[in-house]
Motif scaffolding. Sequence first.
Motif, short mmCIF file in Angstrom:
data_model
loop_
_atom_site.label_atom_id
_atom_site.label_comp_id
_atom_site.label_asym_id
_atom_site.label_seq_id
_atom_site.Cartn_x
_atom_site.Cartn_y
_atom_site.Cartn_z
N ALA A 1 6.91 21.66 1.46
CA ALA A 1 7.72 20.45 1.34
C ALA A 1 6.79 19.27 1.19
O ALA A 1 5.61 19.32 1.59
N LEU A 2 7.27 18.21 0.57
CA LEU A 2 6.46 16.99 0.49
C LEU A 2 7.36 15.77 0.51
O LEU A 2 8.53 15.82 0.11
N GLU A 3 6.79 14.67 0.99
CA GLU A 3 7.45 13.37 0.99
C GLU A 3 6.51 12.37 0.35
O GLU A 3 5.30 12.38 0.60
N ARG A 4 7.09 11.49 -0.47
CA ARG A 4 6.26 10.48 -1.14
C ARG A 4 7.14 9.26 -1.38
O ARG A 4 8.27 9.39 -1.88
N ILE B 1 0.84 -1.20 0.00
CA ILE B 1 0.00 0.00 0.00
C ILE B 1 0.88 1.25 0.00
O ILE B 1 1.88 1.31 0.71
N ILE B 2 0.51 2.20 -0.83
CA ILE B 2 1.30 3.43 -0.94
C ILE B 2 0.52 4.57 -0.28
O ILE B 2 -0.66 4.76 -0.57
N SER B 3 1.20 5.29 0.60
CA SER B 3 0.53 6.43 1.24
C SER B 3 0.61 7.64 0.34
O SER B 3 1.61 7.83 -0.36
N PRO B 4 -0.41 8.48 0.37
CA PRO B 4 -0.35 9.70 -0.44
C PRO B 4 0.77 10.63 0.04
O PRO B 4 1.27 10.50 1.16
N ALA B 5 1.15 11.55 -0.82
CA ALA B 5 2.21 12.51 -0.49
C ALA B 5 1.84 13.27 0.78
O ALA B 5 0.69 13.65 0.98
N GLN C 1 0.39 9.26 -8.50
CA GLN C 1 -0.35 8.01 -8.73
C GLN C 1 -0.15 7.54 -10.17
O GLN C 1 -0.05 6.33 -10.42
N ALA C 2 -0.08 8.49 -11.10
CA ALA C 2 0.21 8.11 -12.48
C ALA C 2 1.62 7.52 -12.57
O ALA C 2 1.87 6.57 -13.31
N LEU C 3 2.55 8.09 -11.80
CA LEU C 3 3.91 7.56 -11.76
C LEU C 3 3.92 6.15 -11.13
O LEU C 3 4.62 5.25 -11.62
N ASP C 4 3.13 5.95 -10.06
CA ASP C 4 2.99 4.59 -9.49
C ASP C 4 2.60 3.59 -10.57
O ASP C 4 3.16 2.50 -10.66
#
Lengths: 155, 155
Positions: free
Chosen positions: B17-20, B2-6, B147-150
């Motif tokens: 700032a953001l983390e992903r 499962i991937i958490s949103p940024a 999400q498109a990159l995922d």
Amino acid sequence: MIISPAKFSKPSDREIALERTFNAARDRVWKAMTDPELLAQWWGRGNPLVIEKFEFERGGHWRFVEHSPHGVHGFEGRYREIKAPERMVMTFEWDGMPGHVIVNTIELKDLGDGRTLLTARSLFHTHEERDGMLNTGMEAGAEQSYQALDRLLAR
Amino acid sequence: MIISPAKFSKPSDREIALERTFNAARDRVWKAMTDPELLAQWWGRGNPLVIEKFEFERGGHWRFVEHSPHGVHGFEGRYREIKAPERMVMTFEWDGMPGHVIVNTIELKDLGDGRTLLTARSLFHTHEERDGMLNTGMEAGAEQSYQALDRLLAR
């Protein structure tokens, strides 16, 4: 009439401001700053200048290349706001430090006696970029350009 | 997995700032961010993207045009620093607000388990520009792109 050199100040830790008076009516100063043939005669310290791009409208790009005795220097940016004949806001970036972008706000005030007051304000992303610019000798360079503009306006 | 949103934060009053995290090794994430054919498949929320310019080197320019169902949006900037496969710094400007320039610093950290942590920091000239960007729905838009990159990385 004697012309005083540009007066610089630091309104905040990320800004440089300057004031400079010209012996010409505002419309003539505006024209010298916005007609590429005239601009090429003073911008860049009076050195030979190649105007590669000059899309003088909101969103338009500009790119000038100065050929000084010490080397070739490219500068570019984009127009954010233009209000003839009194105000323009544009970005400014030197090829030597790509991605370090300054926002320049230039205003012309008609002094009513055939003279025009130019005020300019440069906003940097960081304090360090502001001080780096001052360390390049930018103050002397700007004054050299304005003296070239004086000579153009006197003709 | 499962991937958490940024995850977004505001490190200062002029920054976002953001983390992903991505389920792929760092080299693959770097490639998806620097190969124009791959980039066009996720950047701009996965909408059709025209890469008009992609000079991926220090001082080079980039210009991408996103064709969303709600309109055409041009973005551009210039590369300040590139250190493959871990770090890039570039400017970012949207045609709708010309001359308002953001500095984006993107870093990829290899998490050692086949995952990669992307951190991004955006520096604005003013607090108002930072908040204006947040008000455009930029957070949701960035997550749509990721999400498109995922999906691209999963193929």
